[in-house]
Design a protein around this motif. Structure first.
Motif, PDB file in Angstrom:
ATOM      1  N   GLN A  46       7.348   6.103   5.193  1.00 54.13           N
ATOM      2  CA  GLN A  46       6.950   4.783   4.708  1.00 54.13           C
ATOM      3  C   GLN A  46       5.444   4.560   4.792  1.00 54.13           C
ATOM      4  O   GLN A  46       4.803   4.122   3.832  1.00 54.13           O
ATOM      5  N   GLU A  47       4.873   4.858   5.930  1.00 52.06           N
ATOM      6  CA  GLU A  47       3.442   4.608   6.127  1.00 52.06           C
ATOM      7  C   GLU A  47       2.598   5.479   5.196  1.00 52.06           C
ATOM      8  O   GLU A  47       1.628   5.011   4.582  1.00 52.06           O
ATOM      9  N   GLN A  50       2.924   4.198   1.580  1.00 51.60           N
ATOM     10  CA  GLN A  50       2.209   2.942   1.387  1.00 51.60           C
ATOM     11  C   GLN A  50       0.714   3.202   1.186  1.00 51.60           C
ATOM     12  O   GLN A  50       0.079   2.655   0.281  1.00 51.60           O
ATOM     13  N   SER A  53       0.206   4.979  -2.188  1.00 48.60           N
ATOM     14  CA  SER A  53       0.354   4.052  -3.310  1.00 48.60           C
ATOM     15  C   SER A  53      -0.928   3.259  -3.539  1.00 48.60           C
ATOM     16  O   SER A  53      -1.364   3.066  -4.681  1.00 48.60           O
TER      17      SER A  53
END
Length: 332
Positions: A46-47, A50, A53
């Motif tokens: 996830q990190e 993120q 992105s």
């Protein structure tokens, strides 16, 4: 004269994403948006995703991926969605061809080039899509991308040599797809197969394509990309001329042999692109010692570069950088 000399040689075709975008295949910018919207990652990634992105939004997809280190799982997710987007566009193009609502300028080029004693044409491409294959089919010739024919294709045991096929054989477009293809898949045992069907593939298969990023050149040492690059080198090394369509001269998998031949052997080259990249313009100024013609779009029509106009000159002929317009105006 340069254009006609190149076509008559005949040329090795070097095809980049610019040509596919002209037929409706979304490019890098749209792919970035698609990945941001569709990629789903595990909690562990996830990190990283993120941060990646955000970097994609500010730096662009390729630069962001080059500067990032991603896990195998995240890379697999990026590859899966990259294939999914390009496949959507690829199948849409096929449908328009089946409905006879559109044609591909490449088909017209292949038909013209085969109105001779030539039995084999060579294409080197960084694209995953199957537009070259579709164009060959529409022109009534066969295509060979290094796999056997059929619904379940296996990889051939040796690189394509680029040698001409027997006179009795069907005319063939031999394609070196150095970054893989939408219809190539890796099995769990690491063997690679191909399938021509535009269907959902079993979850055990992994798309065999090379995506932009830090692992791009590392992946090139794996099969089937290593063999495809060897085939590309064979084609380019024997080229009597080059016709570059939508290719930006930004890929080390293709350029070395081409640049060497143009610089040392003075092989003629024609380059067509909507907008020539800075890398292309630098190549024309510093490496191009042969006859050359490069064309891009301009406000007044088309901008042409040749040995007498290395900084370019404008002509009042619109769309000359497009393959169909180029053929109509200078060749056919």
């Amino acid at each position: 004269e340069v254009a006609q000399a190149c076509i008559n040689a005949p040329p090795v075709l070097v095809i980049g994403s610019g040509l596919s975008m002209g037929s409706g295949i979304r490019g890098m910018g749209k792919l970035a948006e698609y990945l941001i919207e569709n990629v789903r990652v595990s909690e562990a990634d996830q990190e990283t995703w993120q941060a990646l992105s955000e970097a994609i939004k500010t730096q662009g997809l390729e630069q962001a991926l080059l500067a990032s280190s991603v896990s195998p799982d995240l890379l697999a997710e990026i590859i899966r969605h990259t294939r999914a987007m390009v496949c959507q566009d690829d199948v849409a193009v096929l449908h328009t061809l089946l409905d006879e609502k559109a044609t591909l300028p490449l088909s017209r080029l292949f038909t013209h080039l085969f109105q001779s004693t030539h039995r084999t044409l060579h294409v080197v491409t960084t694209n995953y899509d199957r537009l070259v294959e579709y164009a060959a089919d529409n022109a009534g010739c066969q295509h060979d991308a290094g796999f056997t024919q059929g619904y379940v294709r296996i990889r051939k045991s040796r690189p394509q040599s680029g040698a001409a096929v027997p006179e009795t054989a069907m005319r063939t477009v031999a394609i070196a797809k150095v970054h893989g293809s939408l219809d190539w898949f890796r099995r769990p045992n690491n063997t690679v197969m191909g399938s021509p069907l535009g269907i959902e593939y079993p979850s055990s298969l992994t798309p065999a394509i090379v995506t932009p990023g830090a692992t791009k050149y590392e992946q090139a040492y794996d099969e089937p990309f290593r063999t495809a690059i060897t085939s590309a080198d064979n084609y380019l090394s024997g080229g009597k001329a080059y016709l570059c369509l939508g290719y930006g001269f930004n890929d080390k998998h293709i350029q070395p042999k081409l640049v060497e031949r143009v610089r040392q052997q003075k092989v003629p080259i024609v380059i067509l692109a909507k907008n020539l990249t800075e890398a292309t313009k630098q190549f024309l100024k510093t490496c191009c010692h042969s006859q050359f013609l490069a064309v891009e779009e301009s406000d007044t029509g088309s901008r042409i570069y040749n040995s007498a106009n290395r900084d370019g000159c404008d002509v009042a002929v619109s769309g000359l950088w497009q393959l169909e317009r180029f053929l109509e105006t200078l060749i056919l």
